[in-house]
Motif scaffolding. Structure first.
Motif: not given
Length: 353
Positions: A66-79
């Protein structure tokens, strides 16, 4: 960049003139907030999940995924932040747009899948503690996790092949969106609503209603604890509805009625506001499913106490370097007062082994 623009022009374009003001005002604020709070919170959550895996607790597998999925999305936020600040004009590679779009949308359903796994695991632990033990093992959790990721990767590949870049009336390159929506998106949206939201919601509701029923009948559980359990379960269901409900309802509305630019313009702001609500799931997950568990809370207290102890040691060394102390004074300064642990906010049936 010129080749990219020519490719976009040749692939798809739309004449809809959409007011993107919500992306210049509300979206940047939400993205920055979610990134600033969600990144450290999910990093801690990943560490806590790892500790539970070390303790042979299958719940740690679901928490880590669950956390890995959230982190993937968070890393896309700067774009996405740069995208909205440039008035919805994508300046990166087209494939990167598709990847960021998949991370944004598929994160919702990967998160929903593991939230359901957590609720079912808790349901089996409380309602059927001596049955279905084979489903509450590390091996079973790994198999279920592979199935969830595999299903969403296949869905992402389908979306990746069909999704293309479009250009609006102002020659802005629109990433991962079409106004009005295309024919192939209708079936995907219906699947997202029924399979990705409605069914998991009823599964979540069934699991937690079963937990509440058992806790309510338990004579050994204190009244205060029962109230705490009720609040925690209610918060989980409410956050699930708030984060995912409006977005999926609007998905169906768009699929049923969006066949012109006029409808797309009317629903644009409320639809994107609902999409922003899904971002808060990345902040709510660590709070509800990690920091509210007894074992991880105790680990947090231990980390806090260790940090305070280190600070006291540093302060003692600093004082020693500036003034000469007697042996009796040194003995007193090195004594650490007992720290009284606060009341645990998690309840007996969430206690991790």
């Amino acid at each position: 960049m010129q080749d990219f623009t020519q490719k976009v022009t040749g692939n798809s374009s739309t004449n809809c003139t959409i007011n993107h003001s919500i992306h210049q005002t509300l979206s940047p604020t939400i993205y920055i907030l979610v990134f600033g709070v969600g990144l450290p919170a999910n990093c801690l959550s990943l560490y806590y999940g790892y500790l539970q895996i070390r303790a042979k607790n299958e719940l740690g597998i679901y928490l880590c995924n669950l956390t890995i999925a959230d982190l993937f999305y968070i890393f896309s936020l700067p774009f996405w932040l740069q995208y909205v600040l440039q008035h919805d004009n994508w300046t990166y590679d087209a494939n990167l747009c598709k990847i960021c779009g998949i991370l944004l949308y598929e994160n919702i359903y990967i998160s929903v899948g593991f939230l359901c796994c957590i609720s079912i695991d808790r349901y089996l632990a409380v309602v059927h503690p001596f049955r279905f033990y084979q489903f509450r093992t590390i091996k079973a959790a790994v198999v279920v996790s592979i199935i969830i990721w595999g299903k969403e990767i296949l869905m992402s590949w389908f979306v990746f092949k069909h999704a293309d870049i479009s250009m609006d009336a102002e020659s802005h390159i629109i990433c991962f969106e079409h106004y009005p929506i295309k024919d192939w998106e209708h079936n995907i949206n219906y699947y997202r609503f029924f399979g990705g939201f409605l069914f998991p919601f009823f599964l979540l509701l069934f699991s937690y209603c079963g937990i509440l029923r058992v806790v309510r009948k338990s004579h050994g559980t204190q009244k205060k604890t029962k109230i705490q359990i009720k609040r925690l379960v209610s918060s989980t269901v409410i956050i699930f509805l708030v984060c995912f409900g409006p977005y999926h309802i609007l998905l169906v509305i768009r699929s049923l009625f969006e066949n012109s630019c006029m409808f797309a313009e009317k629903i644009f702001n409320i639809y994107h506001f609902s999409l922003l609500l899904t971002s808060f799931n990345c902040v709510a997950d660590p709070v509800l499913y990690c920091f509210s568990s007894e074992s991880t809370y105790q680990n947090f207290v231990k980390m806090r106490d260790s940090g305070l102890t280190c600070l006291r040691c540093l302060r003692t060394k600093t004082q020693v370097s500036y003034q000469l102390k007697t042996l009796e004074t040194l003995r007193k300064s090195n004594s650490v007062p007992a720290v009284e642990e606060p009341d645990l906010i998690i309840h007996h049936y969430y206690k991790q082994s």
